[in-house]
Scaffold this motif. Structure first.
Motif, PDB file in Angstrom:
ATOM      1  N   ARG A  19      -0.118  -5.351   5.354  1.00 49.89           N
ATOM      2  CA  ARG A  19       0.886  -4.729   6.053  1.00 49.89           C
ATOM      3  C   ARG A  19       0.086  -3.377   6.753  1.00 49.89           C
ATOM      4  NH1 ARG A  19       2.738  -8.705   6.419  1.00 49.89           N
ATOM      5  NH2 ARG A  19       4.906  -9.522   6.257  1.00 49.89           N
ATOM      6  N   GLN A  20      -0.438  -2.392   6.050  1.00 50.15           N
ATOM      7  CA  GLN A  20      -0.857  -1.263   6.453  1.00 50.15           C
ATOM      8  C   GLN A  20      -1.984  -1.385   7.701  1.00 50.15           C
ATOM      9  OE1 GLN A  20      -1.900   0.414   2.503  1.00 50.15           O
ATOM     10  NE2 GLN A  20      -1.010   2.248   3.304  1.00 50.15           N
ATOM     11  N   GLU A  22      -2.521  -4.250   9.333  1.00 49.19           N
ATOM     12  CA  GLU A  22      -1.855  -5.034  10.487  1.00 49.19           C
ATOM     13  C   GLU A  22      -1.148  -3.833  11.391  1.00 49.19           C
ATOM     14  OE1 GLU A  22      -0.810  -9.145   8.461  1.00 49.19           O
ATOM     15  OE2 GLU A  22       0.864  -7.541   8.486  1.00 49.19           O
ATOM     16  N   LYS A  23      -0.632  -2.973  10.964  1.00 48.31           N
ATOM     17  CA  LYS A  23       0.231  -1.849  11.392  1.00 48.31           C
ATOM     18  C   LYS A  23      -0.841  -0.872  12.256  1.00 48.31           C
ATOM     19  CE  LYS A  23       3.555   2.082  10.787  1.00 48.31           C
ATOM     20  NZ  LYS A  23       2.891   3.089  11.511  1.00 48.31           N
ATOM     21  N   ALA A  24      -1.914  -0.487  11.865  1.00 53.55           N
ATOM     22  CA  ALA A  24      -3.012   0.275  12.332  1.00 53.55           C
ATOM     23  C   ALA A  24      -3.590  -0.609  13.323  1.00 53.55           C
ATOM     24  CB  ALA A  24      -4.101   0.732  11.108  1.00 53.55           C
ATOM     25  N   LYS A  26      -2.032  -2.935  15.449  1.00 50.59           N
ATOM     26  CA  LYS A  26      -1.244  -3.151  16.160  1.00 50.59           C
ATOM     27  C   LYS A  26      -1.263  -1.717  17.218  1.00 50.59           C
ATOM     28  CE  LYS A  26       3.460  -4.663  17.427  1.00 50.59           C
ATOM     29  NZ  LYS A  26       4.755  -5.611  16.551  1.00 50.59           N
ATOM     30  N   GLU A  27      -1.291  -0.611  16.367  1.00 51.17           N
ATOM     31  CA  GLU A  27      -1.042   0.528  17.058  1.00 51.17           C
ATOM     32  C   GLU A  27      -2.297   1.196  17.665  1.00 51.17           C
ATOM     33  OE1 GLU A  27       0.751   3.064  14.138  1.00 51.17           O
ATOM     34  OE2 GLU A  27       2.793   2.060  14.355  1.00 51.17           O
ATOM     35  N   GLU A  31      -6.219  -4.229  19.486  1.00 49.72           N
ATOM     36  CA  GLU A  31      -6.025  -5.505  18.858  1.00 49.72           C
ATOM     37  C   GLU A  31      -6.451  -6.629  19.184  1.00 49.72           C
ATOM     38  OE1 GLU A  31      -1.452  -7.424  17.579  1.00 49.72           O
ATOM     39  OE2 GLU A  31      -1.587  -5.937  19.186  1.00 49.72           O
ATOM     40  N   VAL A  84       6.499  -0.217   3.300  1.00 53.75           N
ATOM     41  CA  VAL A  84       5.860  -1.018   4.561  1.00 53.75           C
ATOM     42  C   VAL A  84       6.544  -2.243   4.820  1.00 53.75           C
ATOM     43  CG1 VAL A  84       3.492  -0.270   3.888  1.00 53.75           C
ATOM     44  CG2 VAL A  84       4.317  -2.272   2.894  1.00 53.75           C
ATOM     45  N   GLN A 197      -1.711   5.276   5.310  1.00 53.84           N
ATOM     46  CA  GLN A 197      -1.720   4.694   6.413  1.00 53.84           C
ATOM     47  C   GLN A 197      -2.697   5.391   7.384  1.00 53.84           C
ATOM     48  OE1 GLN A 197       0.028   1.739   7.164  1.00 53.84           O
ATOM     49  NE2 GLN A 197      -1.124   2.018   9.126  1.00 53.84           N
TER      50      GLN A 197
END
Length: 234
Positions: A19-20, A22-24, A26-27, A31, A84, A197
């Motif tokens: 999850r960490q 994926e978030k990194a 995406k932001e 991507e 998360v 993160q």
């Protein structure tokens, strides 16, 4: 940019780390330029195929703790998971041998369904208490993400993809992986464990800069009048 991730389906920090990452990504603004490959790692290949011991019992034996102490320990992990967006349910988790699950992951990768497969198995294990070491459970979960049942059964009834799983494990040993999750960015930078993160974001930025990647443009505002393909909106 390529990011390789060594993980196991029964590792609580692997789902958190997923999850960490994926978030990194995406932001990050990169991507569309990042490829993520999940590689196999077996935390305990000696776990019997048919063993489905409650996780609190298994942890009590492994760490020589009382069941109450193991519940406190897992409660801390559950808090990390919730940060998360994951609602871990240790009350329903069971031990599982993940060898077959990893072999099926290689089939999913061939069929370009690895992301959905990996997510489904982790959700099934940590949130739903599914016995992911059992062939019948694996068949059902694999079908849910679009894998052909006949191909799934062919893999489970053979030793297919075993060499690829073993190659992943050997590669991990060669680069010094001792625990999972372990993330490798562009074959240069490594992150061990579900780290804070910002470290994921910083590592992506650094690897992207060295690779000469350019961030995608972020559109602001609503779409306005424009011309395209020889025509204009009037």
């Amino acid at each position: 940019m390529k990011i390789e991730v060594w993980s196991d389906y029964v590792c609580p920090f692997c789902y958190i780390g997923k999850r960490q990452l994926e978030k990194a990504i995406k932001e990050s603004g990169y991507e569309e330029q990042i490829e993520v490959e999940y590689k196999s790692f077996l935390l305990d290949p000696s776990t019997p195929i048919d063993m489905e011991e409650p996780i609190f019992t298994a942890l009590s034996k492994k760490y020589n703790l009382s069941e109450e102490e193991t519940k406190k320990m897992t409660a801390n992990v559950a808090v990390r998971a919730k940060e998360v967006g994951l609602e871990y349910n240790f009350d329903v988790m069971k031990t599982a041998n993940t060898t077959a699950a990893h072999r099926l992951a290689k089939l999913a990768n061939e069929l370009e369904k690895a992301p959905a497969y990996n997510e489904r198995l982790m959700k099934a294990y940590f949130l739903e208490g599914e016995a992911i070491g059992r062939p019948d459970v694996l068949k059902r979960l694999a079908e849910e993400v679009g894998l052909d049942r006949a191909k799934v059964e062919e893999v489970l009834d053979s030793r297919q993809f075993e060499d690829i799983v073993e190659a992943d494990i050997y590669e991990a040993q060669q680069i010094g992986v001792r625990g999972v999750p372990f993330f490798v960015f562009n074959n240069k930078y490594g992150i061990s464990g579900a780290q804070p993160q910002p470290l994921f974001a910083q590592t992506i930025e650094q690897a992207a800069a060295e690779a000469g990647l350019r961030k995608s443009i972020q559109l602001v505002g609503e779409g306005g009048a424009a011309c395209s393909d020889g025509e204009c909106e009037i």
